[in-house]
Scaffold this motif. Structure first.
Motif, short mmCIF file in Angstrom:
data_model
loop_
_atom_site.label_atom_id
_atom_site.label_comp_id
_atom_site.label_asym_id
_atom_site.label_seq_id
_atom_site.Cartn_x
_atom_site.Cartn_y
_atom_site.Cartn_z
N ARG A 344 0.92 -1.17 0.13
CA ARG A 344 -0.06 -0.12 -0.03
C ARG A 344 0.95 1.23 0.06
O ARG A 344 0.49 2.23 -0.88
N ARG A 431 -2.78 -1.87 -7.22
CA ARG A 431 -2.76 -0.42 -6.21
C ARG A 431 -2.24 0.69 -6.91
O ARG A 431 -2.83 1.90 -6.67
N LEU A 434 -4.70 2.28 -9.03
CA LEU A 434 -5.94 3.20 -8.29
C LEU A 434 -5.35 4.51 -8.14
O LEU A 434 -6.10 5.50 -8.14
N GLU A 470 -9.20 1.31 -13.65
CA GLU A 470 -10.22 1.15 -12.84
C GLU A 470 -11.53 1.35 -13.67
O GLU A 470 -12.55 0.67 -13.28
N ASP A 479 -15.10 -5.64 -9.36
CA ASP A 479 -15.02 -4.79 -8.09
C ASP A 479 -13.67 -4.87 -7.54
O ASP A 479 -13.24 -5.98 -6.89
N ASP A 481 -11.98 -3.44 -4.96
CA ASP A 481 -11.82 -3.36 -3.65
C ASP A 481 -12.05 -4.63 -3.19
O ASP A 481 -11.46 -5.23 -2.19
N LEU A 484 -9.12 -7.02 -3.85
CA LEU A 484 -7.87 -6.56 -3.18
C LEU A 484 -8.13 -7.04 -1.52
O LEU A 484 -7.25 -7.61 -0.93
N ARG A 485 -9.35 -7.12 -1.18
CA ARG A 485 -9.68 -7.62 0.28
C ARG A 485 -9.39 -9.12 0.31
O ARG A 485 -8.80 -9.49 1.45
#
Length: 527
Positions: A344, A431, A434, A470, A479, A481, A484-485
Motif C-alpha cells: 500500500r 494498487r 488506483l 479502474e 469490483d 476493492d 484486494l480485500r
C-alpha cells in the motif's frame, strides 16, 4: 556534502545527453505498455544464469579465477548448489571447469528441467554426460521431503572433502526452501509451518531467513563448516535487498552466530512466540548451550577457506533495464534497488512520484515534496535517492525532455487477509493503477514483475497497469476493492480484458527479486 556535490556534478554531466533526443525514437514502439514489457525483458535477460557465471567465473589453464583470487584445478573440484537459477548456473560452470569436476549435486525447483526443456532453454540444462546429480523439490517454493533428501545428499558430499579439495557452491533465490535440514527434533513440517505463518503475517525476507537459520543445520555457515578444511568458493545470485551474504539462502557459506534475542523478537513481533511447536521452543531454548542447535565456533582459518562472490543482483538487472530504456528513446532514472515495506505504501509512493513528474505547474510541488520525503523511508528508499530522483524528474518537466522510465527494484510485502490467488507484484500493480486513477488521471504505465517469472503460486510474474484500469474494471463489472480485500489480484487480472494485462514470461531460470517500471510521458505545458 561531498556526496551531494558528486551527485550534482553527475546530473549536470548526464542531463544534456538526453535533452531534445527522447521524443525521436520513442515512437519506434507502438505503446508505453509495449516498451514497459521490453524493458522488463531486458532486465531479466541481463541476469540470466549463464551470463552471470561467465562474468564471475573464469578459467585460465589450470587456474580458476573468482573475485580477484585464483585457485588451482587438479581434478579436485566438487560442486553443490541450491536455488531457482542454479540449474543454469551449474550448466555454465561445468562448461567452464570441464574435466576438473569430480562430482556435483544441485537442489532445484520441482519440474524445472521439464519446463526449461519445453521452453527451449537448452543452455540451462546439463549435458547427458554431466557429472552433476540434479534433485528436484520444493513445490510452490516451500521446503518438502524431496528438498530435504537433496539437502542430506549435499551434506554427505561436502562432509567427505579434505584440504586438497575445492568446493564450488552455487546459490540463488529460493535456496532456503531447497536446502532444508531442520535441527532435531524439529520436523520439516513444523519448520515449514513456522515460516509459512511468518510469511502470511507480513514478515520480511530478512526476518524469515533469520528464523530459518536458527532452526537449520546447514544455514548460517553450517554448509561451509561441514566442508572444512576444503576451500569453498560460493557464486551468489542475490535475491535480497542490499545483497547481505548472511541472509541470501540463509547464508550457508557465511558464519553467523544465532542470536536468540533477535529470533524471539521476530516471533513476538508477529504474535507467534506462544504458539510455537514444542520442538521449536526446545531448540531455541537450547541456543547458547552446547547442543546440535549451535555449531561449534569455526576454526581460526575458517574465513580464509571461504570466498563468497555476488555475481548477479537486482542492481545489475536495473542497469540492463536502463540500457534498454535508452535504446527505446526513454530517459532512465533508477530510484532504488531496495524498495520494501507494505505494498500500500509502495503504491502510494509511486503515485506521488508520477504526479510530481507529470504536474504541469509548480503550485502543488512543495506539498508533493513533503509527502514523498516522509513516505520514502517507510518503503526502504533513502532520502538522498528521493532527492536525486525528484531533481531529475523536475529538470525533465521544466526543460521539456521526453518520456521518462522510472526504475526500481526490491521486494514489497503483502499482509495476507484473504484466500485469493495472486502475489505482491500483481497486487502492487493493481494498487498503483488506483493511484494513477485518483484525481486528475496520470497518463503513465506501471509494470511490476518478479524476475523469476513467478508471482506467488500463479503462472504470472506480475502485471501492467495504467490510469484506465479502474474504468475498464467497472465496465466489465469487476469490483477492485473486493478483489484486494481477498488478496485475489490474479483472478482479477485474469478476468480483466481476458488477462491481457498479465505479465507471463514463463519460468525465467533466474531470480533477483522484483523489477518496477513506471513510464511517464512528458507533462503537458503549463497554462
Amino acid at each position: 556534502m561531498a556526496g551531494v556535490l558528486t551527485l550534482s556534478r553527475c546530473v549536470l554531466l548526464w542531463r544534456p545527453l538526453w535533452k531534445g533526443r527522447a521524443l525521436t525514437s520513442v515512437r519506434s514502439m507502438v505503446s508505453l505498455e509495449d516498451r514497459a514489457r521490453a524493458v522488463f525483458a531486458a532486465a531479466v535477460e541481463g541476469v540470466q544464469p549463464d551470463s552471470v557465471v561467465r562474468r564471475g567465473l573464469q578459467r585460465e589453464g589450470s587456474e580458476l579465477l573468482v573475485g580477484g583470487r585464483s585457485f588451482k584445478l587438479k581434478n579436485n573440484l566438487h560442486m553443490v548448489g541450491f536455488g531457482k537459477a542454479v540449474l543454469g548456473m551449474a550448466a555454465e560452470a561445468e562448461r567452464i571447469v570441464g574435466d576438473h569436476l569430480v562430482q556435483g549435486v544441485i537442489s532445484v525447483p520441482h519440474g524445472i528441467q521439464e519446463t526449461l526443456q519445453h521452453h527451449g532453454k537448452l543452455n540451462m540444462l546439463l549435458g547427458s554426460s554431466s557429472r552433476i546429480k540434479v534433485m528436484e523439490g520444493a513445490k510452490h517454493n516451500l521446503p518438502d521431503s524431496d528438498a530435504q533428501r537433496a539437502a542430506e545428499t549435499i551434506k554427505e558430499l561436502v562432509s567427505g572433502l579434505t584440504e586438497r579439495d575445492l568446493l564450488l557452491v552455487l546459490i540463488s533465490g529460493g535456496g532456503s526452501a531447497l536446502l532444508p535440514a531442520p535441527v532435531s527434533p524439529i520436523t520439516l513440517q513444523e519448520k515449514q509451518d513456522v515460516t509459512r505463518r511468518l510469511a502470511a503475517a507480513g514478515a520480511t525476507i530478512q526476518e524469515l531467513n533469520t528464523v530459518r537459520r536458527s532452526l537449520s543445520l546447514l544455514k548460517g555457515g553450517g554448509l561451509a563448516q561441514c566442508a572444512y578444511p576444503a576451500q569453498v568458493v560460493a557464486l551468489i545470485l542475490s535475491d535480497i535487498i542490499g545483497d547481505p551474504l548472511d541472509l541470501i539462502a540463509s547464508g550457508p557459506t557465511v558464519w553467523s552466530k544465532v542470536q536468540p534475542a533477535e529470533v524471539w523478537a521476530i516471533l513476538e513481533r508477529y504474535d507467534l512466540a506462544t504458539s510455537l511447536p514444542s520442538s521449536v521452543k526446545e531448540v531455541l531454548n537450547k541456543i547458547g548451550v552446547h547442543s546440535e542447535a549451535e555449531p561449534k565456533e569455526p576454526p581460526q582459518d575458517f574465513g580464509d577457506c571461504v570466498l563468497n562472490s555476488v555475481i548477479g543482483s537486482n542492481t545489475i538487472a536495473l542497469e540492463c533495464a536502463g540500457r534498454k530504456a535508452r535504446e527505446l528513446g526513454l530517459r532512465p532514472v533508477v530510484l532504488s534497488p531496495g524498495v520494501c515495506g507494505d505494498v500500500r505504501s509502495v503504491a502510494r509512493l509511486y503515485g506521488l512520484l508520477s504526479r510530481y513528474a507529470c504536474s504541469p505547474g509548480k503550485d502543488s510541488l512543495s506539498e508533493l515534496d513533503e509527502q514523498i520525503l516522509q513516505l520514502g523511508p517507510k518503503v526502504g528508499v533513502e532520502t538522498w535517492d528521493l532527492c536525486r530522483t525528484m531533481k531529475i524528474l523536475g529538470d525533465g518537466r521544466e526543460e521539456g525532455w521526453g518520456a521518462t522510465c522510472l526504475l526500481a527494484g526490491g521486494e514489497p510485502t503483502v499482509h495476507l487477509k484473504g484466500k485469493g490467488s495472486g502475489g505482491r507484484n500483481q497486487e502492487l500493480a493493481l494498487r498503483v493503477a488506483l493511484e494513477l486513477s485518483g484525481g486528475d488521471k496520470i497518463p503513465a504505465v506501471f509494470l511490476s514483475g518478479g524476475t523469476d517469472g513467478q508471482d506467488g503460486p500463479t503462472e504470472a510474474a506480475g502485471a501492467v497497469t495504467d490510469a484506465e484500469l479502474e474504468a475498464d474494471a467497472k465496465n466489465q463489472g469487476l469490483d477492485i476493492d473486493g478483489f484486494l480485500r481477498n488478496n485475489d489480484s490474479f483472478t482479477f487480472f485474469s478476468h480483466l480484458s481476458e488477462g491481457r494485462r498479465l505479465l507471463l514470461p514463463g519460468l525465467t531460470g533466474t531470480n533477483v527479486m522484483d523489477v518496477h517500471i513506471m513510464l511517464l510521458p512528458p507533462p503537458p505545458p503549463a497554462e
